[in-house]
Design an enzyme around this catalytic site. Sequence first.
Site, PDB file in Angstrom:
ATOM      1  N   GLY A  12      14.483 -32.946  15.197  1.00 39.86           N
ATOM      2  CA  GLY A  12      13.147 -32.549  15.616  1.00 39.86           C
ATOM      3  C   GLY A  12      12.520 -31.624  14.585  1.00 39.86           C
ATOM      4  O   GLY A  12      13.177 -31.219  13.608  1.00 39.86           O
ATOM      5  N   ASP A  13      11.226 -31.333  14.779  1.00 40.24           N
ATOM      6  CA  ASP A  13      10.493 -30.436  13.870  1.00 40.24           C
ATOM      7  C   ASP A  13      10.440 -30.958  12.442  1.00 40.24           C
ATOM      8  O   ASP A  13      10.376 -30.186  11.495  1.00 40.24           O
ATOM      9  CB  ASP A  13      11.112 -29.015  13.858  1.00 40.24           C
ATOM     10  CG  ASP A  13      11.193 -28.425  15.245  1.00 40.24           C
ATOM     11  OD1 ASP A  13      10.240 -28.606  16.010  1.00 40.24           O
ATOM     12  OD2 ASP A  13      12.226 -27.810  15.567  1.00 40.24           O
ATOM     13  N   LYS A  16       6.452 -34.407  12.222  1.00 38.94           N
ATOM     14  CA  LYS A  16       5.882 -35.676  12.723  1.00 38.94           C
ATOM     15  C   LYS A  16       4.404 -35.535  13.053  1.00 38.94           C
ATOM     16  O   LYS A  16       3.636 -36.473  12.890  1.00 38.94           O
ATOM     17  CB  LYS A  16       6.633 -36.138  13.980  1.00 38.94           C
ATOM     18  CG  LYS A  16       8.073 -36.519  13.737  1.00 38.94           C
ATOM     19  CD  LYS A  16       8.765 -36.926  15.010  1.00 38.94           C
ATOM     20  CE  LYS A  16       8.896 -35.809  16.020  1.00 38.94           C
ATOM     21  NZ  LYS A  16       9.733 -34.673  15.597  1.00 38.94           N
ATOM     22  N   ASN A  38       8.121 -29.658  25.651  1.00 37.41           N
ATOM     23  CA  ASN A  38       9.132 -29.080  24.763  1.00 37.41           C
ATOM     24  C   ASN A  38       8.750 -29.344  23.311  1.00 37.41           C
ATOM     25  O   ASN A  38       9.149 -28.633  22.406  1.00 37.41           O
ATOM     26  CB  ASN A  38      10.538 -29.641  25.061  1.00 37.41           C
ATOM     27  CG  ASN A  38      10.584 -31.157  25.177  1.00 37.41           C
ATOM     28  OD1 ASN A  38       9.551 -31.825  25.257  1.00 37.41           O
ATOM     29  ND2 ASN A  38      11.776 -31.717  25.219  1.00 37.41           N
ATOM     30  N   GLY A  40       6.202 -29.654  20.050  1.00 35.72           N
ATOM     31  CA  GLY A  40       5.039 -28.916  19.567  1.00 35.72           C
ATOM     32  C   GLY A  40       4.639 -29.478  18.228  1.00 35.72           C
ATOM     33  O   GLY A  40       5.468 -29.594  17.338  1.00 35.72           O
ATOM     34  N   HIS A  41       3.419 -29.892  18.114  1.00 35.45           N
ATOM     35  CA  HIS A  41       2.929 -30.434  16.846  1.00 35.45           C
ATOM     36  C   HIS A  41       1.868 -29.512  16.283  1.00 35.45           C
ATOM     37  O   HIS A  41       0.905 -29.191  16.974  1.00 35.45           O
ATOM     38  CB  HIS A  41       2.303 -31.820  17.064  1.00 35.45           C
ATOM     39  CG  HIS A  41       3.314 -32.874  17.346  1.00 35.45           C
ATOM     40  ND1 HIS A  41       2.981 -34.113  17.832  1.00 35.45           N
ATOM     41  CD2 HIS A  41       4.648 -32.878  17.186  1.00 35.45           C
ATOM     42  CE1 HIS A  41       4.081 -34.830  17.969  1.00 35.45           C
ATOM     43  NE2 HIS A  41       5.099 -34.107  17.581  1.00 35.45           N
ATOM     44  N   THR A  42       2.063 -29.095  15.053  1.00 37.00           N
ATOM     45  CA  THR A  42       1.043 -28.274  14.398  1.00 37.00           C
ATOM     46  C   THR A  42       0.291 -29.148  13.416  1.00 37.00           C
ATOM     47  O   THR A  42       0.894 -29.768  12.552  1.00 37.00           O
ATOM     48  CB  THR A  42       1.703 -27.103  13.647  1.00 37.00           C
ATOM     49  OG1 THR A  42       2.561 -26.419  14.553  1.00 37.00           O
ATOM     50  CG2 THR A  42       0.661 -26.129  13.129  1.00 37.00           C
ATOM     51  N   GLN A 225      10.638 -34.834  19.378  1.00 40.20           N
ATOM     52  CA  GLN A 225      12.020 -34.443  19.075  1.00 40.20           C
ATOM     53  C   GLN A 225      12.565 -35.335  17.945  1.00 40.20           C
ATOM     54  O   GLN A 225      11.778 -35.854  17.165  1.00 40.20           O
ATOM     55  CB  GLN A 225      12.908 -34.502  20.333  1.00 40.20           C
ATOM     56  CG  GLN A 225      12.620 -33.394  21.337  1.00 40.20           C
ATOM     57  CD  GLN A 225      11.415 -33.663  22.219  1.00 40.20           C
ATOM     58  OE1 GLN A 225      11.248 -34.759  22.716  1.00 40.20           O
ATOM     59  NE2 GLN A 225      10.575 -32.668  22.413  1.00 40.20           N
ATOM     60  N   THR A 305       6.891 -24.268  20.038  1.00 37.93           N
ATOM     61  CA  THR A 305       6.865 -24.108  21.488  1.00 37.93           C
ATOM     62  C   THR A 305       7.414 -22.763  21.925  1.00 37.93           C
ATOM     63  O   THR A 305       6.866 -22.112  22.796  1.00 37.93           O
ATOM     64  CB  THR A 305       7.663 -25.263  22.147  1.00 37.93           C
ATOM     65  OG1 THR A 305       7.054 -26.489  21.730  1.00 37.93           O
ATOM     66  CG2 THR A 305       7.642 -25.174  23.656  1.00 37.93           C
ATOM     67  N   GLY A 420       2.417 -29.633   1.441  1.00 34.26           N
ATOM     68  CA  GLY A 420       1.662 -28.524   2.023  1.00 34.26           C
ATOM     69  C   GLY A 420       1.113 -28.965   3.364  1.00 34.26           C
ATOM     70  O   GLY A 420       1.139 -30.149   3.695  1.00 34.26           O
TER      71      GLY A 420
HETATM   72  P1  IMP Z   1      14.976 -29.237  26.140  1.00 31.44           P
HETATM   73  O1  IMP Z   1      14.331 -30.461  25.585  1.00 31.44           O
HETATM   74  O2  IMP Z   1      13.996 -28.126  26.393  1.00 31.44           O
HETATM   75  O3  IMP Z   1      15.830 -29.528  27.320  1.00 31.44           O
HETATM   76  O4  IMP Z   1      15.956 -28.660  25.013  1.00 31.44           O
HETATM   77  C1  IMP Z   1      17.146 -29.349  24.628  1.00 31.44           C
HETATM   78  C2  IMP Z   1      17.422 -29.161  23.138  1.00 31.44           C
HETATM   79  O5  IMP Z   1      16.416 -29.853  22.395  1.00 31.44           O
HETATM   80  C3  IMP Z   1      17.363 -27.723  22.644  1.00 31.44           C
HETATM   81  O6  IMP Z   1      18.296 -27.563  21.576  1.00 31.44           O
HETATM   82  C4  IMP Z   1      15.959 -27.576  22.112  1.00 31.44           C
HETATM   83  O7  IMP Z   1      15.851 -26.564  21.139  1.00 31.44           O
HETATM   84  C5  IMP Z   1      15.760 -28.954  21.499  1.00 31.44           C
HETATM   85  N1  IMP Z   1      14.356 -29.373  21.428  1.00 31.44           N
HETATM   86  C6  IMP Z   1      13.580 -29.829  22.424  1.00 31.44           C
HETATM   87  N2  IMP Z   1      12.356 -30.138  21.975  1.00 31.44           N
HETATM   88  C7  IMP Z   1      12.364 -29.888  20.665  1.00 31.44           C
HETATM   89  C8  IMP Z   1      11.386 -30.051  19.620  1.00 31.44           C
HETATM   90  O8  IMP Z   1      10.262 -30.491  19.814  1.00 31.44           O
HETATM   91  N3  IMP Z   1      11.787 -29.696  18.382  1.00 31.44           N
HETATM   92  C9  IMP Z   1      13.040 -29.231  18.105  1.00 31.44           C
HETATM   93  N4  IMP Z   1      13.974 -29.068  19.043  1.00 31.44           N
HETATM   94  C10 IMP Z   1      13.640 -29.397  20.298  1.00 31.44           C
END
Ligand code: IMP
Length: 429
Positions: A12-13, A16, A38, A40-42, A225, A305, A420
């Site tokens: 994730g992160d 995207k 959960n 977050g897109h910047t 994710q 997030t 960038g």
């Molecule tokens: P949950 O999705 O909140 O249940 O978190 C489960 C795991 O996924 C944790 O390790 C979170 O940090 C990770 N996670 C969930 N959403 C993201 C995301 O958008 N980016 C990075 N990690 C995420």
Amino acid sequence: MPIHVIVGAQWGDEGKGRVVDYFAAQSDITARYAGGDNAGHTVRVGDETYKLHLVPSGILYPNGICVLGGGMVINPLTLMRELKQLADRGIDIAPERIWIAENAHLITPAHVALDGAREAQRGSAAIGTTKRGIGPAYTDKAARSGLRAGMMANADLYRERLTEHLITHNKTLEALYGAAPLDVDEAAAPLLEAAAFLAPYLTNVPLALNEALRDGKSVLAEGAQGTLLDLDHGSYPYVTSSSATVGGVMTGLGVGPKVIERVTGVVKAYSTRVGGGPFPTELTGALGDQLRGTGANPWDEFGTTTGRPRRTGWLDVVVLRYAARINGLTDLIVTKLDILSGFDSLQIADRYTLDGTEIRELPSDHARLADVTPIYGHLPGWHQDIMQVTDFEALPDAAQDYIRRIETLTDLPIRQVTVGPARAQAINR
Ligand code: IMP
């Protein structure tokens, strides 16, 4: 017209959001298929920075349609707030351009409370969730007791089901976790308000989307994710509860596999991870801090997030090869290459050793990822600022070699490299 899928190839992160923003300009429809707030897109547009959690990034283009697919879990309070904030900044949020799938599931304050209570109970084995109620909402979905978005169209039925739901989860909160119960009326009132606001957006997404595809519209499927956080294919149990990989596109949007033409994996030029779980190439010292940044910039490695500092490390090609296989990747986009400027030398892990044996693939038991030692290839670094470079050949030789090395090791073409946060800071190949 076909579907182009954007998936995260790491934890994730990967950036995207900005990649989706780039392709959304050429797409009629942008559709999220899994996950919830959960994510977050910047996205940076001119001087404006948008942080989106639920609404697909395509909303920032005037004509695109945005879909919140049935594979998602939607917190109606977050979604209402996000839509109102977008409207305040002059973005058109007409229901004709935002479709909420009736079969998406809803996240309530009870799910959020349960997420917190379960994490607290796990103690040192906590997953490090975003505490947005994701796991408990998908648990209810699988248990066939969830609240679906379509219910919001019928206020009486919704009130009744919501009340039952809150009462049931209060019992669990108290009995299993010793946590304080929610005030049912207090919790329900804003959800009923949000339901009235969101009801006009409810859409039979599988039908509307298939009709749009038949009519020649192009669809961008926006992953949330990453592959290693996928419920089935990620580093279980340190995963999220949704199908973040390409399989989630079909169940999450209600389309068949043949309409998928391109699957682009988004890869950060190095690795990051938030939350618990194994991370073979993690850097904990000064090098890790250099990759993370101080938090002064919105693109530094702090969660969109939760604001948590991300764990950082070298690029791991074993992970990328796995993502390529699970998703059937057709190409890669590498983001944040500029962050690697200023290192004397760089490392890429392309194999591991486990129990004294060299391995090229992830161990099938992902828990064993905690026991692997990465084997690194070393590459020269570069010190030039590359943030204004628009042509691949104008990058320092070492930066070009870094990108070509990833292509060789993954056997995938890299179609874009970003240098960038702004829309223009992308080099196409
Ligand atoms: P949950 O999705 O909140 O249940 O978190 C489960 C795991 O996924 C944790 O390790 C979170 O940090 C990770 N996670 C969930 N959403 C993201 C995301 O958008 N980016 C990075 N990690 C995420």
